[in-house]
Design an enzyme around this catalytic site. Structure first.
Site, mmCIF file in Angstrom:
data_model
loop_
_atom_site.group_PDB
_atom_site.id
_atom_site.type_symbol
_atom_site.label_atom_id
_atom_site.label_comp_id
_atom_site.label_asym_id
_atom_site.label_seq_id
_atom_site.Cartn_x
_atom_site.Cartn_y
_atom_site.Cartn_z
ATOM 1 N N SER A 8 -61.926 -36.317 -7.431
ATOM 2 C CA SER A 8 -60.992 -37.181 -6.925
ATOM 3 C C SER A 8 -59.800 -37.225 -7.698
ATOM 4 C CB SER A 8 -61.534 -38.650 -7.092
ATOM 5 O OG SER A 8 -62.155 -38.912 -8.239
ATOM 6 N N SER A 9 -59.283 -36.060 -8.191
ATOM 7 C CA SER A 9 -57.974 -35.765 -9.021
ATOM 8 C C SER A 9 -57.218 -35.428 -8.037
ATOM 9 C CB SER A 9 -58.207 -34.868 -10.052
ATOM 10 O OG SER A 9 -58.664 -33.408 -9.643
ATOM 11 N N ARG A 10 -57.512 -34.629 -6.773
ATOM 12 C CA ARG A 10 -56.672 -34.141 -5.861
ATOM 13 C C ARG A 10 -57.301 -34.211 -4.295
ATOM 14 N NH1 ARG A 10 -57.679 -28.243 -5.068
ATOM 15 N NH2 ARG A 10 -59.644 -27.842 -6.433
ATOM 16 N N ASP A 39 -69.001 -31.273 -14.926
ATOM 17 C CA ASP A 39 -69.359 -30.470 -13.848
ATOM 18 C C ASP A 39 -70.534 -30.727 -13.238
ATOM 19 O OD1 ASP A 39 -69.563 -28.038 -12.572
ATOM 20 O OD2 ASP A 39 -69.746 -26.592 -14.000
ATOM 21 N N ASN A 63 -67.599 -35.882 -2.910
ATOM 22 C CA ASN A 63 -66.490 -34.987 -2.356
ATOM 23 C C ASN A 63 -66.305 -33.766 -3.087
ATOM 24 O OD1 ASN A 63 -63.781 -34.767 -0.849
ATOM 25 N ND2 ASN A 63 -63.102 -34.691 -3.252
ATOM 26 N N SER A 87 -68.673 -30.246 6.122
ATOM 27 C CA SER A 87 -67.479 -29.330 6.643
ATOM 28 C C SER A 87 -67.800 -28.946 8.067
ATOM 29 C CB SER A 87 -67.509 -28.077 5.779
ATOM 30 O OG SER A 87 -66.382 -27.524 6.300
ATOM 31 N N TYR A 97 -70.889 -20.827 1.866
ATOM 32 C CA TYR A 97 -70.169 -22.002 2.035
ATOM 33 C C TYR A 97 -70.635 -22.845 2.955
ATOM 34 C CZ TYR A 97 -66.364 -25.916 1.993
ATOM 35 O OH TYR A 97 -65.848 -26.891 2.206
ATOM 36 N N ILE A 144 -58.020 -29.572 6.767
ATOM 37 C CA ILE A 144 -57.243 -30.606 6.416
ATOM 38 C C ILE A 144 -56.114 -30.177 5.344
ATOM 39 C CG2 ILE A 144 -57.395 -33.056 5.046
ATOM 40 C CD1 ILE A 144 -59.163 -32.875 7.526
#
Length: 241
Positions: free
Chosen positions: A10-12, A60, A87, A140, A153, A186
């Site tokens: 949640s830092s970016r 981590d 997230n 995703s 991914y 996004i």
């Protein structure tokens, strides 16, 4: 007392947008970062300026023991979370024939392994404390339809969908909802290296999504109004299927 939500990564980007959006709607926020503590501290300042409480956990998500210790200690000190937003994740794109073992392992162990590492201590605490809460995991569009150069991914994000559906069945009787969100493209720093004009042509709405458009759905799924929605995968993709 305000309900408390843990948001990983949640830092970016989307995680930051979720933190700010939920804070504006009265939730206390537990931020998480791995390395970018300075950015997390900036988000924490924004959250506190809104008028809610917040703090930062740093670990981590690929490291199971670190997750278990940090989360268990935090819950022991502050109490169990009402909601969790999974997230945090990584991408290491490469075509499969020349994909390195490390590129496969890191993405699977972070994105899919992180689901287990984060939720294992949280779910048990929710059950023990009879929390009728919310769990939201970021999948995703790549987990729904696949994408060239993203076998690792896509596998990790498809795995999250399967895990969400199964866990939702286990937790439904305890009134804990478990849902997945599948964002399309996004507008965050994760897409800066793609040919943006060309990619926009493929999207029916001809634009990238905004992080806040994902965050608004997170806010709804976190609300009391969404108490009968569980085991679902909801796309936010501008019509890109």
């Amino acid at each position: 007392m305000a309900k408390e939500v843990l948001i990983t990564g949640s830092s970016r980007g989307i995680g930051k947008a979720c933190a700010i959006y939920l804070a504006k709607n009265g939730f206390d926020i537990v931020l998480h970062c791995n390395k970018n503590i300075s950015k997390a501290e900036e988000v924490l300042t924004e959250i506190k300026e809104i008028g809610v409480n917040g703090r930062i956990l740093q670990f981590d998500i690929k490291d199971r023991q670190a997750c278990r210790e940090a989360i268990s200690n935090d819950i022991t000190t502050h109490g169990c979370y009402y909601g969790t937003v999974l997230n945090a994740g990584i991408a290491k794109d490469n075509v499969f024939p020349i994909m390195e073992d490390e590129e496969w392992d890191d993405v699977i162990n972070t994105n899919l392994g992180g689901f287990y590492n984060i939720l294992k201590p949280i779910v048990m605490a929710m059950i023990e404390n009879r929390i009728k809460g919310r769990i939201i995991a970021m999948s995703s569009i790549s987990g729904l339809k696949g994408n060239r150069g993203q076998v690792n991914y896509s596998a990790s994000k498809a795995g999250i969908i399967g895990a969400v559906k199964a866990l939702s069945l286990e937790l439904a009787k305890r009134k804990i909802t478990v849902n997945a969100i599948a964002p399309g493209i996004i507008d965050t720093d994760m897409i800066q290296d793609i040919p943006q004009d060309e990619v926009k042509k493929l999207i029916p709405m001809k634009r990238f999504g905004k992080p806040e458009e994902v965050a608004s759905l997170v806010n709804y799924l976190m609300s009391e109004d969404a108490g009968y929605i569980t085991g679902q995968v909801i796309s936010v993709n501008g019509g890109l299927f």
